[in-house]
Each structure stands twice: as structure tokens, then as C-alpha cells.
Design a protein around this motif. Structure first.
Motif, PDB file in Angstrom:
ATOM      1  N   SER A  31      -6.883 -25.262 -52.540  1.00 39.54           N
ATOM      2  CA  SER A  31      -6.104 -25.650 -53.727  1.00 39.54           C
ATOM      3  C   SER A  31      -6.513 -24.301 -54.950  1.00 39.54           C
ATOM      4  O   SER A  31      -5.952 -23.664 -55.669  1.00 39.54           O
ATOM      5  CB  SER A  31      -6.437 -26.619 -54.475  1.00 39.54           C
ATOM      6  N   THR A  32      -7.769 -24.282 -54.930  1.00 42.50           N
ATOM      7  CA  THR A  32      -8.639 -23.311 -55.822  1.00 42.50           C
ATOM      8  C   THR A  32      -8.370 -22.132 -55.604  1.00 42.50           C
ATOM      9  O   THR A  32      -8.004 -21.217 -56.696  1.00 42.50           O
ATOM     10  CB  THR A  32     -10.194 -23.621 -55.923  1.00 42.50           C
ATOM     11  N   VAL A  33      -8.402 -21.583 -54.384  1.00 46.49           N
ATOM     12  CA  VAL A  33      -8.393 -20.117 -54.326  1.00 46.49           C
ATOM     13  C   VAL A  33      -7.117 -19.527 -53.959  1.00 46.49           C
ATOM     14  O   VAL A  33      -6.552 -18.289 -54.016  1.00 46.49           O
ATOM     15  CB  VAL A  33      -9.109 -19.389 -53.062  1.00 46.49           C
ATOM     16  N   THR A  34      -5.796 -20.533 -54.056  1.00 44.89           N
ATOM     17  CA  THR A  34      -4.592 -19.953 -54.002  1.00 44.89           C
ATOM     18  C   THR A  34      -3.718 -20.045 -55.110  1.00 44.89           C
ATOM     19  O   THR A  34      -2.512 -20.002 -55.219  1.00 44.89           O
ATOM     20  CB  THR A  34      -3.860 -20.654 -52.890  1.00 44.89           C
ATOM     21  N   THR A  35      -4.530 -20.752 -56.288  1.00 40.34           N
ATOM     22  CA  THR A  35      -3.624 -21.124 -57.462  1.00 40.34           C
ATOM     23  C   THR A  35      -3.318 -19.869 -58.242  1.00 40.34           C
ATOM     24  O   THR A  35      -2.093 -19.999 -58.781  1.00 40.34           O
ATOM     25  CB  THR A  35      -4.566 -22.092 -58.509  1.00 40.34           C
ATOM     26  N   ASP A  36      -4.082 -18.927 -58.591  1.00 39.75           N
ATOM     27  CA  ASP A  36      -3.823 -17.868 -59.494  1.00 39.75           C
ATOM     28  C   ASP A  36      -3.806 -16.455 -58.663  1.00 39.75           C
ATOM     29  O   ASP A  36      -3.923 -16.399 -57.515  1.00 39.75           O
ATOM     30  CB  ASP A  36      -4.915 -17.774 -60.418  1.00 39.75           C
ATOM     31  N   ASN A  37      -3.400 -15.661 -59.460  1.00 33.32           N
ATOM     32  CA  ASN A  37      -3.133 -14.217 -58.752  1.00 33.32           C
ATOM     33  C   ASN A  37      -3.878 -13.261 -59.845  1.00 33.32           C
ATOM     34  O   ASN A  37      -2.986 -12.628 -60.773  1.00 33.32           O
ATOM     35  CB  ASN A  37      -1.720 -13.937 -58.526  1.00 33.32           C
ATOM     36  N   PRO A  38      -5.287 -13.406 -60.032  1.00 26.27           N
ATOM     37  CA  PRO A  38      -6.015 -12.554 -61.160  1.00 26.27           C
ATOM     38  C   PRO A  38      -6.025 -10.977 -60.815  1.00 26.27           C
ATOM     39  O   PRO A  38      -6.310 -10.214 -62.128  1.00 26.27           O
ATOM     40  CB  PRO A  38      -7.618 -13.213 -60.845  1.00 26.27           C
ATOM     41  N   TRP A  39      -5.630 -10.579 -59.569  1.00 21.50           N
ATOM     42  CA  TRP A  39      -5.695  -8.965 -59.465  1.00 21.50           C
ATOM     43  C   TRP A  39      -4.386  -8.294 -59.861  1.00 21.50           C
ATOM     44  O   TRP A  39      -4.433  -7.057 -59.823  1.00 21.50           O
ATOM     45  CB  TRP A  39      -5.816  -8.608 -58.009  1.00 21.50           C
ATOM     46  N   GLY A  40      -3.536  -9.099 -60.263  1.00 16.78           N
ATOM     47  CA  GLY A  40      -2.067  -8.424 -61.078  1.00 16.78           C
ATOM     48  C   GLY A  40      -0.974  -8.105 -60.129  1.00 16.78           C
ATOM     49  O   GLY A  40      -1.095  -8.301 -58.945  1.00 16.78           O
ATOM     50  N   THR A  46      -1.191  -5.682 -55.839  1.00 16.53           N
ATOM     51  CA  THR A  46      -0.488  -6.111 -54.778  1.00 16.53           C
ATOM     52  C   THR A  46      -0.934  -5.726 -53.394  1.00 16.53           C
ATOM     53  O   THR A  46      -1.001  -6.651 -52.480  1.00 16.53           O
ATOM     54  CB  THR A  46       0.949  -5.301 -54.745  1.00 16.53           C
ATOM     55  N   LEU A  47      -1.850  -4.448 -53.183  1.00 13.12           N
ATOM     56  CA  LEU A  47      -2.344  -4.099 -51.987  1.00 13.12           C
ATOM     57  C   LEU A  47      -3.599  -5.008 -51.960  1.00 13.12           C
ATOM     58  O   LEU A  47      -3.742  -5.423 -50.701  1.00 13.12           O
ATOM     59  CB  LEU A  47      -2.889  -2.771 -52.143  1.00 13.12           C
ATOM     60  N   PHE A  48      -4.274  -5.398 -52.845  1.00 14.21           N
ATOM     61  CA  PHE A  48      -5.387  -6.064 -52.577  1.00 14.21           C
ATOM     62  C   PHE A  48      -5.053  -7.763 -52.348  1.00 14.21           C
ATOM     63  O   PHE A  48      -5.748  -8.278 -51.367  1.00 14.21           O
ATOM     64  CB  PHE A  48      -6.230  -6.048 -54.145  1.00 14.21           C
ATOM     65  N   GLY A  49      -4.123  -7.946 -53.181  1.00 16.45           N
ATOM     66  CA  GLY A  49      -3.560  -9.395 -52.850  1.00 16.45           C
ATOM     67  C   GLY A  49      -2.688  -9.485 -51.500  1.00 16.45           C
ATOM     68  O   GLY A  49      -3.357 -10.714 -50.914  1.00 16.45           O
ATOM     69  N   ALA A  50      -2.376  -8.756 -50.846  1.00 16.73           N
ATOM     70  CA  ALA A  50      -2.016  -8.793 -49.431  1.00 16.73           C
ATOM     71  C   ALA A  50      -3.327  -8.890 -48.492  1.00 16.73           C
ATOM     72  O   ALA A  50      -3.142  -9.677 -47.531  1.00 16.73           O
ATOM     73  CB  ALA A  50      -1.116  -7.434 -49.128  1.00 16.73           C
ATOM     74  N   TYR A  52      -6.212  -9.787 -49.385  1.00  8.57           N
ATOM     75  CA  TYR A  52      -7.063 -10.957 -49.859  1.00  8.57           C
ATOM     76  C   TYR A  52      -6.179 -12.103 -48.964  1.00  8.57           C
ATOM     77  O   TYR A  52      -6.973 -13.140 -48.585  1.00  8.57           O
ATOM     78  CB  TYR A  52      -6.951 -11.127 -51.305  1.00  8.57           C
ATOM     79  N   THR A  53      -5.004 -12.363 -49.289  1.00  5.32           N
ATOM     80  CA  THR A  53      -4.098 -13.301 -48.473  1.00  5.32           C
ATOM     81  C   THR A  53      -4.389 -13.459 -47.054  1.00  5.32           C
ATOM     82  O   THR A  53      -4.543 -14.454 -46.412  1.00  5.32           O
ATOM     83  CB  THR A  53      -2.550 -13.289 -48.893  1.00  5.32           C
ATOM     84  N   GLU A  54      -4.210 -12.463 -46.543  1.00  6.40           N
ATOM     85  CA  GLU A  54      -4.749 -12.214 -45.085  1.00  6.40           C
ATOM     86  C   GLU A  54      -6.020 -12.670 -44.681  1.00  6.40           C
ATOM     87  O   GLU A  54      -6.080 -13.663 -43.807  1.00  6.40           O
ATOM     88  CB  GLU A  54      -4.355 -11.080 -44.649  1.00  6.40           C
ATOM     89  N   VAL A  55      -6.876 -12.304 -45.094  1.00  4.48           N
ATOM     90  CA  VAL A  55      -8.201 -12.613 -44.984  1.00  4.48           C
ATOM     91  C   VAL A  55      -8.466 -14.272 -45.208  1.00  4.48           C
ATOM     92  O   VAL A  55      -9.044 -15.018 -44.705  1.00  4.48           O
ATOM     93  CB  VAL A  55      -9.448 -11.723 -45.783  1.00  4.48           C
ATOM     94  N   LEU A  56      -7.959 -14.568 -46.572  1.00  5.04           N
ATOM     95  CA  LEU A  56      -7.934 -16.154 -46.740  1.00  5.04           C
ATOM     96  C   LEU A  56      -7.436 -16.910 -45.762  1.00  5.04           C
ATOM     97  O   LEU A  56      -7.815 -17.905 -45.517  1.00  5.04           O
ATOM     98  CB  LEU A  56      -7.446 -16.141 -48.115  1.00  5.04           C
ATOM     99  N   SER A  57      -6.252 -16.759 -45.378  1.00  2.89           N
ATOM    100  CA  SER A  57      -5.423 -17.239 -44.321  1.00  2.89           C
ATOM    101  C   SER A  57      -6.193 -17.559 -43.037  1.00  2.89           C
ATOM    102  O   SER A  57      -6.306 -18.678 -42.696  1.00  2.89           O
ATOM    103  CB  SER A  57      -4.112 -16.715 -44.000  1.00  2.89           C
ATOM    104  N   HIS A  58      -6.838 -16.479 -42.729  1.00  2.10           N
ATOM    105  CA  HIS A  58      -7.323 -16.508 -41.538  1.00  2.10           C
ATOM    106  C   HIS A  58      -8.834 -17.392 -41.580  1.00  2.10           C
ATOM    107  O   HIS A  58      -9.057 -18.242 -40.865  1.00  2.10           O
ATOM    108  CB  HIS A  58      -7.935 -15.077 -40.939  1.00  2.10           C
TER     109      HIS A  58
END
Length: 104
Positions: A31-40, A46-50, A52-58
Motif C-alpha cells: 500500500s505504501t509503495v504503490t500509492t504515489d508516483n513521485p517520479w512524474g 515514465t521510464l523509471f516508473g516502468a 520501478y514497477t517491474e522490480v517492485l512487482s517481482h
């Protein structure tokens, strides 16, 4: 090997409790790490977010699998405790039966 069913059963409960606690903490972390999108939302963000999301999901999937491993271990300890009780009971009944035959 000497085993005490009460100790095994207690360990099973402790391990199961750890699994439940880990599951709750993982939910809070997710809940904490998926709430915001601080990288814009710009191109670098967008590249960082993609990534980040992949690593976080794993990472969350991996930690989540540890919950199941702990639950499986708790079940195994509980089964082991029950088997010890059943084996001791069967041996006691056998011994009592043999003792009755020899004493008669």
C-alpha cells in the motif's frame, strides 16, 4: 531422536503466526509503495516508473511466496507433532497388549 509433540506444535503455531504477520506487513508495504508516483509522468519519469514497477512487482511476489513457505513449514511441524503422538500411542498399545499376553 527424541521429539516432544508439544514443542513441535508450539513451533508450528509460532511459524504460522510469523506467516500471518509477514502477510500483513507485506500488504502494508505494498500500500505504501504503490500509492504515489513521485517520479512524474514525463519521459524519464515514465521510464523509471516502468522499471520501478517491474522490480517492485517481482519483489512483492517473491516475499509473498515466503508467506506460503512459512505456512507449509507450519503445517509440516504440526503433522510431525501429530505423527509423534500417534506413534507413541500405537507403541504403548502394542506394549500393553504384549504385556497382557505374557502376564496371563
Amino acid at each position: 531422536m527424541h521429539t516432544e509433540p508439544e514443542v513441535l506444535a508450539g513451533a508450528a503455531q509460532a511459524v504460522a503466526g510469523a506467516a500471518v504477520e509477514l502477510e500483513g506487513e507485506l500488504s502494508a508495504l505494498e500500500s505504501t509503495v504503490t500509492t504515489d508516483n513521485p517520479w512524474g509522468a514525463d519521459e524519464p519519469g515514465t521510464l523509471f516508473g516502468a522499471a520501478y514497477t517491474e522490480v517492485l512487482s517481482h519483489a512483492l511476489e517473491t516475499y509473498g511466496s515466503h508467506v506460503q513457505l512459512l505456512l507449509t513449514a507450519a503445517e509440516g511441524l504440526s503433522d510431525w507433532a501429530q505423527q509423534v503422538v500417534e506413534t507413541d500411542l500405537a507403541a504403548s498399545e502394542l506394549f500393553t497388549g504384549l504385556h497382557g499376553r505374557l502376564g496371563a
